[in-house]
Motif scaffolding. Structure first.
Motif, PDB file in Angstrom:
ATOM      1  N   THR A 418       0.838  -1.204   0.000  1.00 19.98           N
ATOM      2  CA  THR A 418       0.000   0.000   0.000  1.00 19.98           C
ATOM      3  C   THR A 418       0.863   1.240   0.000  1.00 19.98           C
ATOM      4  O   THR A 418       0.580   2.217  -0.721  1.00 19.98           O
ATOM      5  N   GLN A 419       1.923   1.217   0.800  1.00 17.42           N
ATOM      6  CA  GLN A 419       2.828   2.363   0.867  1.00 17.42           C
ATOM      7  C   GLN A 419       3.538   2.577  -0.471  1.00 17.42           C
ATOM      8  O   GLN A 419       3.703   3.725  -0.929  1.00 17.42           O
ATOM      9  N   ALA A 420       3.938   1.492  -1.139  1.00 16.38           N
ATOM     10  CA  ALA A 420       4.700   1.613  -2.387  1.00 16.38           C
ATOM     11  C   ALA A 420       3.813   1.967  -3.572  1.00 16.38           C
ATOM     12  O   ALA A 420       4.213   2.745  -4.452  1.00 16.38           O
ATOM     13  N   GLU A 421       2.598   1.426  -3.638  1.00 18.21           N
ATOM     14  CA  GLU A 421       1.715   1.636  -4.783  1.00 18.21           C
ATOM     15  C   GLU A 421       0.910   2.923  -4.657  1.00 18.21           C
ATOM     16  O   GLU A 421       0.623   3.584  -5.658  1.00 18.21           O
ATOM     17  N   PHE A 515      -6.375   1.188 -10.363  1.00 13.93           N
ATOM     18  CA  PHE A 515      -6.360   2.611 -10.007  1.00 13.93           C
ATOM     19  C   PHE A 515      -5.196   3.286 -10.733  1.00 13.93           C
ATOM     20  O   PHE A 515      -4.202   2.648 -11.093  1.00 13.93           O
ATOM     21  N   VAL A 516      -5.337   4.577 -10.921  1.00 15.03           N
ATOM     22  CA  VAL A 516      -4.296   5.383 -11.522  1.00 15.03           C
ATOM     23  C   VAL A 516      -4.430   6.786 -10.961  1.00 15.03           C
ATOM     24  O   VAL A 516      -5.526   7.342 -10.899  1.00 15.03           O
ATOM     25  N   THR A 523      -7.335  10.454  -7.783  1.00 15.43           N
ATOM     26  CA  THR A 523      -6.934   9.112  -8.186  1.00 15.43           C
ATOM     27  C   THR A 523      -8.177   8.402  -8.685  1.00 15.43           C
ATOM     28  O   THR A 523      -9.214   8.407  -8.008  1.00 15.43           O
ATOM     29  N   LEU A 524      -8.064   7.787  -9.879  1.00 18.26           N
ATOM     30  CA  LEU A 524      -9.211   7.117 -10.491  1.00 18.26           C
ATOM     31  C   LEU A 524      -9.130   5.619 -10.226  1.00 18.26           C
ATOM     32  O   LEU A 524      -8.113   4.968 -10.509  1.00 18.26           O
ATOM     33  N   PHE A 525     -10.220   5.059  -9.663  1.00 21.48           N
ATOM     34  CA  PHE A 525     -10.312   3.633  -9.353  1.00 21.48           C
ATOM     35  C   PHE A 525     -11.343   2.999 -10.287  1.00 21.48           C
ATOM     36  O   PHE A 525     -12.373   3.606 -10.609  1.00 21.48           O
ATOM     37  N   ALA A 526     -11.052   1.776 -10.720  1.00 22.82           N
ATOM     38  CA  ALA A 526     -11.921   1.091 -11.682  1.00 22.82           C
ATOM     39  C   ALA A 526     -12.171  -0.343 -11.220  1.00 22.82           C
ATOM     40  O   ALA A 526     -11.316  -0.974 -10.575  1.00 22.82           O
ATOM     41  N   VAL A 527     -13.355  -0.862 -11.647  1.00 26.14           N
ATOM     42  CA  VAL A 527     -13.729  -2.236 -11.313  1.00 26.14           C
ATOM     43  C   VAL A 527     -13.311  -3.188 -12.429  1.00 26.14           C
ATOM     44  O   VAL A 527     -12.875  -4.317 -12.166  1.00 26.14           O
ATOM     45  N   GLU A 533      -8.747   1.218 -18.675  1.00 28.94           N
ATOM     46  CA  GLU A 533      -8.095   1.730 -19.876  1.00 28.94           C
ATOM     47  C   GLU A 533      -8.555   3.147 -20.177  1.00 28.94           C
ATOM     48  O   GLU A 533      -7.758   3.996 -20.624  1.00 28.94           O
ATOM     49  N   ARG A 534      -9.804   3.434 -19.962  1.00 30.27           N
ATOM     50  CA  ARG A 534     -10.281   4.806 -20.156  1.00 30.27           C
ATOM     51  C   ARG A 534      -9.585   5.758 -19.183  1.00 30.27           C
ATOM     52  O   ARG A 534      -9.205   6.881 -19.530  1.00 30.27           O
ATOM     53  N   ASN A 535      -9.399   5.286 -17.920  1.00 31.32           N
ATOM     54  CA  ASN A 535      -8.712   6.117 -16.917  1.00 31.32           C
ATOM     55  C   ASN A 535      -7.243   6.329 -17.298  1.00 31.32           C
ATOM     56  O   ASN A 535      -6.671   7.395 -17.027  1.00 31.32           O
ATOM     57  N   ARG A 536      -6.643   5.336 -17.919  1.00 31.67           N
ATOM     58  CA  ARG A 536      -5.246   5.468 -18.337  1.00 31.67           C
ATOM     59  C   ARG A 536      -5.089   6.550 -19.403  1.00 31.67           C
ATOM     60  O   ARG A 536      -4.119   7.311 -19.402  1.00 31.67           O
ATOM     61  N   ARG A 537      -6.037   6.612 -20.312  1.00 31.52           N
ATOM     62  CA  ARG A 537      -5.975   7.630 -21.348  1.00 31.52           C
ATOM     63  C   ARG A 537      -6.112   9.024 -20.737  1.00 31.52           C
ATOM     64  O   ARG A 537      -5.461   9.985 -21.192  1.00 31.52           O
ATOM     65  N   ILE A 538      -6.924   9.128 -19.718  1.00 34.35           N
ATOM     66  CA  ILE A 538      -7.052  10.411 -19.020  1.00 34.35           C
ATOM     67  C   ILE A 538      -5.725  10.769 -18.358  1.00 34.35           C
ATOM     68  O   ILE A 538      -5.284  11.934 -18.375  1.00 34.35           O
ATOM     69  N   TYR A 539      -5.075   9.789 -17.808  1.00 36.10           N
ATOM     70  CA  TYR A 539      -3.779  10.013 -17.158  1.00 36.10           C
ATOM     71  C   TYR A 539      -2.727  10.469 -18.166  1.00 36.10           C
ATOM     72  O   TYR A 539      -1.943  11.404 -17.914  1.00 36.10           O
ATOM     73  N   GLU A 540      -2.693   9.870 -19.359  1.00 35.03           N
ATOM     74  CA  GLU A 540      -1.715  10.235 -20.381  1.00 35.03           C
ATOM     75  C   GLU A 540      -1.922  11.668 -20.857  1.00 35.03           C
ATOM     76  O   GLU A 540      -0.951  12.411 -21.089  1.00 35.03           O
ATOM     77  N   LYS A 541      -3.178  12.056 -21.013  1.00 36.99           N
ATOM     78  CA  LYS A 541      -3.461  13.429 -21.422  1.00 36.99           C
ATOM     79  C   LYS A 541      -3.000  14.406 -20.347  1.00 36.99           C
ATOM     80  O   LYS A 541      -2.483  15.484 -20.658  1.00 36.99           O
ATOM     81  N   GLU A 542      -3.179  14.041 -19.111  1.00 38.73           N
ATOM     82  CA  GLU A 542      -2.763  14.912 -18.001  1.00 38.73           C
ATOM     83  C   GLU A 542      -1.237  15.072 -17.988  1.00 38.73           C
ATOM     84  O   GLU A 542      -0.714  16.163 -17.712  1.00 38.73           O
TER      85      GLU A 542
END
Length: 548
Positions: A418-421, A515-516, A523-527, A533-542
């Motif tokens: 938890t601390q590392a991730e 999560f990302v 931080t975006l969490f997904a089930v 993958e949609r959250n990852r694309r948001i992260y790349e744009k950021e």
């Protein structure tokens, strides 16, 4: 028969009774009474009512010889008729020989004339019946009174103890009275004993109250009007003191007093004033004055502080100790390998051969006071001791059982992941939930694999975001590689802090598997993987925006 307790009805007739027969003037043998000059008949089997069909001169007619009931009978029972002249009643239960026959008319008239010639009784109310007195309770009316005898002054009856409140009527020789007296004596003794016990309890409570008031009064007086006891000088020797995080000034003083550094908490708090002291491990001396202890704790040179940040790996901690103590590179790591079993690790610490470092997770993040002459083993012992203190506080053994983990070592490993991730502490409770969800063997997202880059970096002793393709990671053969091996790694991958530890013990509820972190606030969490993958694309744009 006593005056009190006599039954209803009169005493049986007795031959010595003056009414039984004429005794004569000389006291000779009694003569049979005459009825109009004839002897009275005797009936051994049955005797007629001698007063039936009688009519008295006084005009009192009983209508058949007797009343249907006695009006003064308290129980409403039929009482034998009463002679209005003598005030006596014939005893129906006497033997036929003792039953007195009725007197002739001329004898009754003669007795009546003699009766009127006698002085009245002091308590007489009706002159027609001079000898009739009020019967005692429980006594037949007029029983035992001889209307021909000389009237004697009647002694007043003693008042019964029930009404008088005394025990005058009690018989001292009566066993029941003796038992009653014994119970009263024992009761008095018991009362005295209870009274004595109560007095003792009151005295003890009073003494305790006085002592308490005196103690706190002295403490209050010393705190407000007197000086707290204190040592003099800068002390001697060397002692390592650990001040936990969140300790107040008073807590620090109590720890220093317990370790023999200062003499009293009051002197320490007085010397500290409004100064700010930090938690950590300090190298101090025994029997120091409070002012000297405060000065040493505030002086960076004297303190020689060594700070271990949260999540730092053991290998990095060894390097910091070497640098602080001016030792050769790898000196502290070598001591850790040789002395690991002697540094105070808990009994549940894993000593598996798959562990890369048995001290990983037990070098608790904090600030330690490390002097120039301090040995590496002493510093490592301080860190392990601090870890044991925190892990005991959070009951790692009990919480591991609640979370259905195999050991406290696994709970500590979850905290290190938890601390590392987790990039930000406010997300730790959700990150810990992701760890537990991925550990489920029936999940259809990761199929029991954690797939954490942090474990690969630890296995490779590196720290990078580019760990390679997933296919390559599946072929990397290391027990810490969570892309290849299901479940938790053999042990912790760092030294987690208190927030990560509490998050692993009480994670937030949710069904997240991914999560990302977009930014420090989000931080975006997904089930599902599609959502991730949609959250990852948001992260790349950021990230592209931040580069511009």
């Amino acid at each position: 028969m006593t005056e009190y307790g006599r039954g209803y009805g009169s005493e049986p007739w007795h031959p010595e009774d003056p009414l039984y027969g004429d005794q004569g003037s000389s006291g000779g043998q009694a003569q049979q009474p005459q009825w109009d000059g004839q002897p009275a008949p005797r009936y051994p089997q049955q005797q007629a009512d001698p007063y039936a069909q009688q009519h008295y001169d006084g005009g009192w007619d009983t209508q058949g010889g007797q009343l249907p009931y006695e009006p003064y009978d308290p129980y409403g029972q039929q009482q034998p008729p009463v002679d209005p002249y003598s005030g006596t009643s014939p005893d129906y239960y006497a033997t036929p020989d003792a039953y007195p026959p009725p007197q002739p008319q001329h004898l009754r008239q003669q007795q009546q004339q003699q009766q009127y010639q006698q002085p009245p009784h002091p308590q007489q109310q009706n002159p027609q019946y001079p000898q009739q007195t009020e019967p005692h309770y429980g006594e037949g009316a007029g029983a035992g009174d001889d209307w021909r005898a000389e009237p004697e002054p009647r002694e007043p009856e003693p008042e019964h103890a029930f009404f008088a409140g005394g025990d005058d009527d009690h018989d001292d020789n009566d066993p029941r009275e003796q038992r009653r007296a014994g119970r009263e004596r024992r009761g008095k003794k018991n009362k005295k004993r209870r009274s004595g016990t109560a007095c003792l309890v009151v005295a003890l409570v009073f003494a305790g109250a006085v002592g308490t008031v005196g103690y706190f009064g002295y403490d209050f007086f010393m705190a407000h009007f007197g000086s707290a006891p204190d040592y003099e000088g800068e002390g001697s020797g060397d002692v390592q003191v650990d001040i936990p995080d969140g300790s107040t000034l008073s807590d620090m003083g109590q720890i220093l007093q317990r370790e023999g550094v200062i003499k009293s908490v009051g002197a320490f708090t007085e010397a500290a004033g409004d100064k700010s002291l930090q938690a950590g491990t300090y190298s101090l001396r025994k029997q120091m004055s409070a002012a000297s202890a405060i000065e040493l704790m505030l002086d960076p040179k004297s303190r020689n502080g060594l700070t271990i940040r949260e999540g730092l790996r053991s290998a990095d901690v060894y390097k910091l100790i070497d640098t602080k103590l001016h030792l050769k590179k790898g000196a502290t790591e070598g001591v850790a390998e040789r002395e690991a079993k002697n540094l105070g690790l808990p009994s549940w610490a894993n000593n598996s051969s798959k562990l890369k470092d048995p001290l990983e997770g037990f070098l608790y993040p904090s600030t330690y006071s490390v002097g120039g002459k301090t040995k590496p083993a002493a510093v490592l012992k301080q860190m392990v001791a601090r870890a044991n203190q925190v892990y005991t506080k959070y009951d790692l053994e009990g919480n591991a059982r609640k979370l259905k983990l195999d050991s406290p070592m696994q709970l500590l490993t979850v905290a290190s992941l938890t601390q590392a991730e987790g990039k930000y502490k406010h997300d730790f409770v959700k990150v810990a939930r992701v760890v537990y969800n991925r550990l489920k063997p029936d999940n259809t997202e990761t199929y029991g694999l954690l797939d954490f880059d942090s474990t690969v970096n630890y296995a490779k002793s590196q720290s990078t975001l580019d760990t390679g393709s997933v296919d390559n990671l599946r072929n990397f053969n290391d027990p810490y590689n969570t892309y290849k091996f299901k479940g938790l790694p053999p042990g912790p991958i760092g030294n987690p802090g208190e927030v990560a530890l509490k998050s692993a013990i009480a994670p937030e509820k949710g069904n997240w598997y991914y999560f990302v972190s977009i930014n420090p606030e989000k931080t975006l969490f997904a089930v599902t993987n599609e959502e991730h993958e949609r959250n990852r694309r948001i992260y790349e744009k950021e990230q592209e925006k931040n580069k511009q």
